[in-house]
Write an enzyme that holds these catalytic residues in place. Structure first.
Site, short mmCIF file in Angstrom:
data_model
loop_
_atom_site.label_atom_id
_atom_site.label_comp_id
_atom_site.label_asym_id
_atom_site.label_seq_id
_atom_site.Cartn_x
_atom_site.Cartn_y
_atom_site.Cartn_z
N GLY A 46 -27.89 10.73 -44.82
CA GLY A 46 -28.36 10.69 -43.43
C GLY A 46 -28.01 9.34 -42.82
N LYS A 92 -19.54 3.52 -51.72
CA LYS A 92 -19.67 3.63 -53.17
C LYS A 92 -18.43 3.18 -53.93
CE LYS A 92 -21.08 7.04 -51.10
NZ LYS A 92 -21.23 8.38 -50.54
N GLU A 130 -19.17 13.36 -46.71
CA GLU A 130 -18.13 12.34 -46.66
C GLU A 130 -17.05 12.76 -45.66
OE1 GLU A 130 -18.27 9.38 -48.52
OE2 GLU A 130 -20.27 10.20 -48.72
N LYS A 172 -21.72 7.51 -58.25
CA LYS A 172 -23.13 7.09 -58.31
C LYS A 172 -23.62 6.97 -59.76
CE LYS A 172 -24.12 8.88 -53.71
NZ LYS A 172 -24.38 10.10 -52.91
N VAL A 208 -26.43 4.46 -53.58
CA VAL A 208 -27.05 5.57 -54.32
C VAL A 208 -28.33 5.97 -53.58
CG1 VAL A 208 -27.99 6.38 -56.53
CG2 VAL A 208 -26.19 4.65 -56.51
N ASP A 250 -18.37 12.19 -55.69
CA ASP A 250 -19.36 11.28 -55.10
C ASP A 250 -20.46 10.97 -56.13
OD1 ASP A 250 -20.60 10.09 -52.48
OD2 ASP A 250 -22.18 11.34 -53.32
N GLU A 256 -27.68 -1.31 -51.84
CA GLU A 256 -28.74 -0.32 -52.07
C GLU A 256 -28.33 1.07 -51.61
OE1 GLU A 256 -32.09 -0.73 -53.58
OE2 GLU A 256 -31.46 1.35 -53.64
N PHE A 311 -17.35 1.75 -37.73
CA PHE A 311 -18.44 2.01 -36.78
C PHE A 311 -18.61 3.51 -36.63
CE2 PHE A 311 -20.54 1.43 -32.50
CZ PHE A 311 -21.61 0.70 -32.98
N1 LIG Z 1 -23.69 9.24 -44.01
C1 LIG Z 1 -24.44 9.17 -45.11
O1 LIG Z 1 -25.40 9.92 -45.29
C2 LIG Z 1 -24.13 8.14 -46.15
C3 LIG Z 1 -25.09 7.86 -47.14
C4 LIG Z 1 -24.82 6.90 -48.12
C5 LIG Z 1 -23.58 6.27 -48.12
N2 LIG Z 1 -22.68 6.57 -47.15
C6 LIG Z 1 -21.39 5.86 -47.16
O2 LIG Z 1 -21.38 4.97 -46.05
C7 LIG Z 1 -20.04 4.87 -45.54
C8 LIG Z 1 -20.06 5.22 -44.06
O3 LIG Z 1 -20.56 6.53 -43.91
P1 LIG Z 1 -20.57 7.20 -42.46
O4 LIG Z 1 -21.40 8.41 -42.61
O5 LIG Z 1 -20.86 6.20 -41.44
O6 LIG Z 1 -19.04 7.63 -42.36
P2 LIG Z 1 -18.24 7.91 -41.02
O7 LIG Z 1 -17.05 8.71 -41.44
O8 LIG Z 1 -19.13 8.43 -39.97
O9 LIG Z 1 -17.79 6.46 -40.56
C9 LIG Z 1 -16.78 5.72 -41.17
C10 LIG Z 1 -16.10 4.94 -40.08
O10 LIG Z 1 -15.18 4.05 -40.68
C11 LIG Z 1 -14.04 3.99 -39.82
N3 LIG Z 1 -12.91 3.53 -40.63
C12 LIG Z 1 -12.20 4.21 -41.54
N4 LIG Z 1 -11.23 3.41 -42.07
C13 LIG Z 1 -11.35 2.20 -41.45
C14 LIG Z 1 -10.66 0.98 -41.55
N5 LIG Z 1 -9.62 0.81 -42.39
N6 LIG Z 1 -11.04 -0.03 -40.75
C15 LIG Z 1 -12.08 0.11 -39.87
N7 LIG Z 1 -12.77 1.25 -39.74
C16 LIG Z 1 -12.42 2.28 -40.53
C17 LIG Z 1 -13.86 5.39 -39.28
O11 LIG Z 1 -13.13 5.36 -38.07
C18 LIG Z 1 -15.31 5.82 -39.09
O12 LIG Z 1 -15.76 5.57 -37.77
C19 LIG Z 1 -19.18 5.78 -46.39
O13 LIG Z 1 -18.57 5.00 -47.38
C20 LIG Z 1 -20.18 6.74 -47.02
O14 LIG Z 1 -19.77 7.19 -48.28
C21 LIG Z 1 -22.92 7.48 -46.18
N1 LIG Z 2 -22.03 12.28 -48.72
C1 LIG Z 2 -23.05 11.65 -49.47
C2 LIG Z 2 -23.65 10.51 -48.69
C3 LIG Z 2 -24.60 9.68 -49.51
O1 LIG Z 2 -23.91 8.90 -50.44
C4 LIG Z 2 -24.13 12.66 -49.79
O2 LIG Z 2 -24.13 13.74 -49.22
O3 LIG Z 2 -24.97 12.39 -50.65
#
Ligand SMILES: NC(=O)c1ccc[n+]([C@@H]2O[C@H](COP(=O)([O-])OP(=O)(O)OC[C@H]3O[C@@H](n4cnc5c(N)ncnc54)[C@H](O)[C@@H]3O)[C@@H](O)[C@H]2O)c1
Ligand SMILES: N[C@@H](CCO)C(=O)O
Length: 359
Positions: free
Chosen positions: A325, A128, A212, A227, A155, A223, A152, A11
């Site tokens: 984002g 990913k 990340e 992708k 990437v 990363d 989706e 979350f």
């Molecule tokens: N933020 C972006 O722009 C974006 C874009 C594309 C993909 N992603 C991917 O989406 C995922 C989430 O991104 P985010 O920005 O929300 O990251 P984030 O770091 O804000 O959130 C990840 C959450 O997962 C929780 N967590 C970690 N290990 C855990 C576990 N074992 N059990 C339960 N909770 C756990 C953490 O406490 C944290 O709150 C990542 O894999 C990231 O690579 C992010």
């Molecule tokens: N950290 C990654 C999130 C999207 O996968 C980025 O900046 O592109």
């Protein structure tokens, strides 16, 4: 009109934004899409786990700041994340996996996805790791259990690059893909062009929710490596391992390099690519490149990303849009849920309320 019950695993920025989207636009989405969405379980390493089969009161939950959430104080809550129990035995029909991406072995997200699929639950993920490292096996697992595995957002965040490749390039021979696929590094390069120091630019990207949990993956290219593996499988049918994708990041670049490139009409970009060779094998790599102004990727700035598909009949087809984002990526999860509904909803609408699409 039916409804899907969601379990959110992790979350942080993305799943919290999905909860906000449901809280703010749930009724509008229900009218438009023909089904409702309810969050019935959430787990997070820091907040614990929360299971409320009748639906979590999202506006009340979201009133608490992210760092202050403590599920153990709520009905149905506990201090431990209890991921396995919540995923396998919890009331959710669809598991939205958004814990951190682990480029090394995909864990713990890989186990989260497996548990869900084996329990006959649909999965959507922005993570990913599982997709790049075990995507084909997870798709098979989903098929064996009659559920969907959608990704989706793995990437280009919410920009529908994978569905574009799957549905809109049919009939063409795709010979390769290349693109700017990391929002954080592209943002940092722009800040370096403006004269910012590298560590400051990284901190900004973290604060804005693009980077990340460990930004090494963004700046060292890992990363993008994941992708490229995902795209190479989706559009070229290649099953690449990480060691098959040569990888160099942007950490050695400085504002002086940016100025020098600009004086020669060039812009530094982190480019990922996969190209089919004459013998059918695939060459894949990630590396910084100083691109001339007329290159289709040279003008892509900030967290915008772009991927060019090289095709036989159309030449290069380039799609650009947000690459990172929180809200943009939450939309990717929503688009996955819509895809799950299109694939399963009509059949499941006739099931009893206890089954996966609730009438
Ligand atoms: N933020 C972006 O722009 C974006 C874009 C594309 C993909 N992603 C991917 O989406 C995922 C989430 O991104 P985010 O920005 O929300 O990251 P984030 O770091 O804000 O959130 C990840 C959450 O997962 C929780 N967590 C970690 N290990 C855990 C576990 N074992 N059990 C339960 N909770 C756990 C953490 O406490 C944290 O709150 C990542 O894999 C990231 O690579 C992010
Ligand atoms: N950290 C990654 C999130 C999207 O996968 C980025 O900046 O592109």
């Amino acid at each position: 009109m039916g409804r899907y019950d969601l379990s959110l695993i992790g979350f942080g920025g993305v799943n919290r934004s999905l909860a906000e989207l449901i809280a703010e636009r749930g009724d509008e989405l229900k009218a438009e899409l023909g089904f409702g969405l309810r969050v019935v379980a959430i787990t997070d390493l820091r907040a614990g786990s929360l299971v409320q089969a009748d639906g979590i009161d999202l506006p009340a939950l979201l009133a608490t700041a992210p760092g202050e959430l403590d599920f153990s104080r709520m009905a149905g809550g506990s201090t431990e994340p209890r991921n396995q129990q919540v995923i396998q035995d919890g009331p959710g029909d669809i598991v939205a996996e958004a814990t951190f991406t682990n480029p090394a072995d995909g864990e713990p997200a890989l186990s989260h996805v497996r548990w869900a699929l084996e329990a006959g639950k649909h999965v959507c993920t922005t993570n990913k790791g599982p997709v790049a490292l075990q995507g084909p096996a997870l798709k098979d697992l989903a098929a064996r259990h009659g559920v969907s595995f959608e990704f989706e957002g793995s990437v280009m965040s919410g920009t529908p690059i994978l569905r574009t490749a799957e549905h809109l390039l049919t009939g063409l021979r795709v010979t390769g893909v290349e693109g700017i696929m990391n929002g954080t590094s592209n943002y940092i390069l722009g800040r370096l062009e403006a004269g910012a120091a590298f560590p400051d630019a990284v901190k900004e990207a973290q604060a804005l929710g693009y980077a990340e949990a460990d930004p090494t993956a963004d700046v060292e290219g890992f990363d993008v490596q994941l992708k490229v593996m995902i795209l190479a499988h989706q559009v070229l049918g290649a099953n690449l391992r990480r060691q098959d994708v040569a990888c160099e990041g942007i950490s050695q670049l400085t504002p002086a390099d940016m100025r020098d490139a600009a004086s020669r009409g060039l812009r530094w970009k982190l480019v990922g690519q996969a190209t089919r060779r004459e013998d059918g094998s695939v060459d894949a790599r990630v590396a910084p490149a100083a691109l001339p102004a007329d290159h289709p990727l040279a003008a892509i700035s900030g967290t915008t990303n772009a991927v060019s598909f090289h095709t036989d009949l159309l030449g290069a087809v380039t799609v650009s849009g947000p690459g990172a984002g929180r809200t943009e990526t939450a939309y990717a999860l929503l688009s996955d849920i819509i895809a799950i509904h299109h694939r399963h909803g009509a059949a499941e609408a006739h099931r009893t309320p206890e089954e996966s699409f609730r009438g």
